[in-house]
Design an enzyme around this catalytic site. Structure first.
Site, mmCIF file in Angstrom:
data_model
loop_
_atom_site.group_PDB
_atom_site.id
_atom_site.type_symbol
_atom_site.label_atom_id
_atom_site.label_comp_id
_atom_site.label_asym_id
_atom_site.label_seq_id
_atom_site.Cartn_x
_atom_site.Cartn_y
_atom_site.Cartn_z
ATOM 1 C CB THR A 313 -1.331 -0.069 1.014
ATOM 2 O OG1 THR A 313 -1.896 1.557 1.072
ATOM 3 C CG2 THR A 313 -0.042 -0.148 2.451
ATOM 4 N NE ARG A 314 0.027 5.317 -4.434
ATOM 5 C CZ ARG A 314 -0.985 5.885 -5.029
ATOM 6 N NH1 ARG A 314 -1.604 4.879 -5.595
ATOM 7 N NH2 ARG A 314 -1.380 7.143 -5.649
ATOM 8 C CG HIS A 318 -9.155 4.531 5.083
ATOM 9 N ND1 HIS A 318 -8.981 5.445 6.332
ATOM 10 C CD2 HIS A 318 -8.993 5.605 3.996
ATOM 11 C CE1 HIS A 318 -8.190 7.063 5.348
ATOM 12 N NE2 HIS A 318 -8.481 6.812 4.626
ATOM 13 C CG HIS A 321 -7.662 -0.257 2.691
ATOM 14 N ND1 HIS A 321 -8.174 1.651 3.289
ATOM 15 C CD2 HIS A 321 -6.888 -0.184 1.934
ATOM 16 C CE1 HIS A 321 -7.798 1.751 2.021
ATOM 17 N NE2 HIS A 321 -7.537 1.188 0.981
ATOM 18 N NE ARG A 407 -12.388 -1.008 -10.258
ATOM 19 C CZ ARG A 407 -12.355 0.400 -10.577
ATOM 20 N NH1 ARG A 407 -11.104 1.070 -10.232
ATOM 21 N NH2 ARG A 407 -13.044 0.849 -12.169
#
Ligand code: PPS
Length: 688
Positions: A313-314, A318, A321, A407
């Site tokens: 992740t970057r 929340h 996730h 996605r």
């Protein structure tokens, strides 16, 4: 008769000899021969061979014992050879693990004689090769490197080098050679056929490259001058960047951040060659959270984790996730590794300091001992499908068995025609195609949405009609944060929202930059001055005016008007404005700034900290020449001033500035007022 050319010893002896000389350079020849279990005569022949091959350097030394007259030290090439041989040794051992595993589980027919076996370890958890030399060799290499030509690495190159050295980019042994590069660009493969989708290249300036010879060792240093590695330059070429952009990123379009970097930041020439790692780049932040691939593997071994699913992740995490990663771990029956990128991400992303504080808050939401977090100092390229495959290979090196691909994985945003660069599921498709070669199983991302009636997150594709689905997009979240609006608890955790608000207060409390651009005499300075006075009248934030003329007197007095000098001038203005913006002030800049790419670079630098409001003062060149307030146009026409913007030098008009003002039909006060209205509409200034 000349002495016969000595031949290099066979592989194992060569490795042991190099290791011995490296570890005990001061030992007598007799002690070295004994340690290796060979005769003095043989040792002497071997020493001659390795010296002639340039792997070892001999220096004289005074001493009572004849046999201690010489001291031996590995050259950079010798150290690289030693690392290479150690890798080959490990590779053989892995093959043995595999054979043993196959025999014990009945999954293969390979039988390896027992005497060649070492302890069995899950392949994903066995150590992987690094490119570092021992501490003692590193000290020696550092001293030797004082004489080498140095390249000061860019921030992106430092990220790449760290992962090369610590095995994160295994099987790469250095920056790509031309042959490997061509293979990677054309079909995602190194020259030896191994899968590798992203070019890892050392881009340098033409001047630097021109001074190098084939086979020359160079020192690679960080931005403070600390030596991190040496590299033996085997390749030196001018790449076809347009081709690289097309093949790797899917389009030669500067709207793609990595294509923009390729054309406007990266050097014109690439160097390739093997690396000898001396020390890791220094990190002062979150040290306990950073792990090399081998440290993570050791951690998993220690905890007995056999199946591990990684989440790349970057962005801040929340609730959606958290729910998604937890489900992925359950589905894969695996432990979870949150593996955020803290090297370089997409321009405009939330800075990694804030994100890591957010991740730490979210870690507490997982059941105890199921989940861990480690920071990855990767420089992302936002290459979508190819990037997903690359991320998988990097994660395989870090010991994980599963990888979540969502996605639009590593998506770069819209292209210059306003369309997506890649299809939303291209990354998943490409990953699936190469999954077995990557060695990591894909867990495909379920798009999670909140179902109000059941007060929980569920995969969007599993929800029946008739229920209320809630979702907040990234853009909407940014809007709410910048306007100080409510962010509901069903969307994020209060701790995360608090952190985000700390870093990004509402826009009306943040710093920002107004950047005027236009021809000389277009009215930039006059409007900028009027704007400054209006903002000072409102109060609340300090205002600084960086006018073109004033900057050239103070910051850039030695610069002329060549493209290079103009760029440097604008970058200096950008740097000062970004510091002002970061510290909550208002910077007003008013240079000509004729080049799009430079304006964009400045925008990216400033947008890390606050808004960048580009105002094009669109007075035509004819009108500017007609006014000719400073008499410069006349001189330019007469050829007395060279490279004059609009007359004998280009001006690239901004395609989509935040505002365009026209001084031909509108007076200065009104132009400045238009800027004020724009700032208000962007939430940067409020009525109170
Ligand atoms: S740049 O291109 O952004 O670096 O230029 P800038 O720093 O704004 O400086 C422009 C001012 O320098 C004077 N000047 C020239 N302008 C353009 N081309 C050439 N060759 C040149 N030589 C001198 C000119 O007065 C500009 O001032 P402004 O305020 O724009 O009228």
């Amino acid at each position: 008769m000349p002495a016969p050319t000595p031949t290099l010893p066979e592989e194992d002896l060569l490795f042991r000899l190099l290791r011995q000389l490296d570890e005990a350079p001061d030992a007598s020849q007799r002690a070295t021969a004994e340690a290796l279990g060979i005769s003095l005569g043989r040792l002497n022949a071997q020493l001659r061979a390795v010296t002639e091959a340039g792997l070892v350097k001999v220096s004289g030394r005074a001493g009572p014992d004849r046999r201690q007259r010489f001291a031996y030290a590995l050259t950079a090439r010798g150290a690289a050879r030693k690392v290479h041989l150690a890798d080959r040794f490990l590779a053989r051992k892995y093959a043995e693990y595999d054979a043993l595993h196959a025999e014990l589980t009945g999954s293969g027919i390979t039988k390896t004689p027992l005497k060649n076996r070492t302890i069995a370890m899950l392949p994903n958890l066995a150590p992987i090769p690094e490119l570092y030399v021992s501490y003692e060799s590193a000290q020696k290499l550092k001293a030797e490197a004082a004489d080498l030509v140095s390249w000061d690495l860019t921030p992106r190159q430092i990220c790449d080098l760290e992962l090369l050295m610590n095995g994160g980019f295994n099987p790469l042994k250095g920056f790509l050679s031309e042959e490997d590069y061509n293979g990677v660009v054309e079909n995602m493969r190194l020259a030896n056929g191994a899968l590798w989708p992203i070019p890892i290249t050392l881009d340098v300036s033409e001047d630097f490259a021109a001074g190098l010879e084939d086979g020359q060792d160079i020192a690679l240093r960080d931005q403070e001058g600390v030596i991190l590695a040496t590299m033996t330059v085997s390749d030196n070429w001018v790449p076809n960047k347009a081709r690289e952009a097309e093949k790797v990123f899917g389009a030669d379009d500067d709207a793609h951040p990595a294509v923009n970097y390729l054309h406007n930041t990266a050097g014109k020439v690439y160097l390739g060659g093997p690396i000898v790692g001396i020390q890791q780049p220094m990190h002062y932040d979150f040290r306990a959270r950073r792990d090399t691939p081998n440290e993570l593997r050791a951690y998993f071994r220690k905890l007995g984790w056999r199946r591990i699913v990684a989440f790349q992740t970057r962005n801040p995490l929340h609730r959606a996730h958290q729910e998604l990663t937890f489900r992925a771990a359950k589905e894969a029956q695996a432990n979870l590794l949150i593996h955020p990128v803290v090297g370089m991400t997409k321009p405009g992303d939330v800075d990694h300091f804030t994100r890591v504080r957010c991740y730490e808050a979210v870690l507490d939401k997982y059941p105890q001992s199921t989940t861990t977090m480690s920071l990855l100092n990767l420089a992302m390229r936002m290459a979508g499908p190819r990037e997903a495959v690359w991320h998988g290979l990097i994660r395989a090196n870090h010991g994980v068995t599963h990888f979540i691909v969502g996605r639009d994985h590593a998506g770069p945003g819209k292209n210059s025609a306003g369309d997506d660069f890649y299809g939303p599921y291209d990354a998943q498709e490409l990953f699936r195609e190469y999954q077995s070669e990557i060695g990591v199983e894909m867990v495909d991302f379920k798009h999670m949405v909140y179902v109000q009636e059941r007060a929980q997150y569920e995969p969007a594709d599993e929800i029946e009609d008739g229920v209320t689905v809630l979702n907040i997009s990234g853009t909407e979240l940014r809007r709410r944060l910048s306007e100080g609006l409510e962010i509901p608890e069903w969307f994020s955790f209060p701790e995360v929202v608090k952190e985000l608000r700390r870093t990004k207060p509402p826009r009306s409390n943040q710093g920002f930059t107004v950047f005027f651009t236009g021809f000389s005499g277009s009215g930039k300075s006059t409007i900028a001055n009027a704007l400054m006075v209006k903002l000072m009248e409102m109060g609340g934030r300090p205002v600084t005016l960086l006018d073109g003329d004033v900057v050239r007197k103070n910051l850039s007095s030695e610069l002329g008007f060549s493209k290079e000098h103009r760029d440097l001038n604008i970058r200096r203005i950008g740097y000062v404005a970004s510091e002002i913006t970061k510290n909550g002030g208002i910077a007003i800049c008013a240079p000509i700034a004729p080049y799009t790419a430079t304006r964009r670079a400045v925008r990216e630098e400033i947008e890390q900290y606050g808004a960048f409001v580009e105002v094009h003062v669109s007075t035509s060149i004819e009108e500017c020449e007609r006014r000719d307030r400073k008499g410069l146009y006349k001189l330019a026409r007469e050829g007395k001033i060279k490279e004059f913007t609009g007359i004998s030098d280009p001006y690239e008009e901004p395609a989509s500035p935040e505002l365009r003002v026209d001084t031909e039909n509108v007076d200065v006060d009104n132009c400045a007022h238009q800027v004020i209205l724009k700032l208000e509409s962007m939430g940067l200034i409020t009525g109170d």
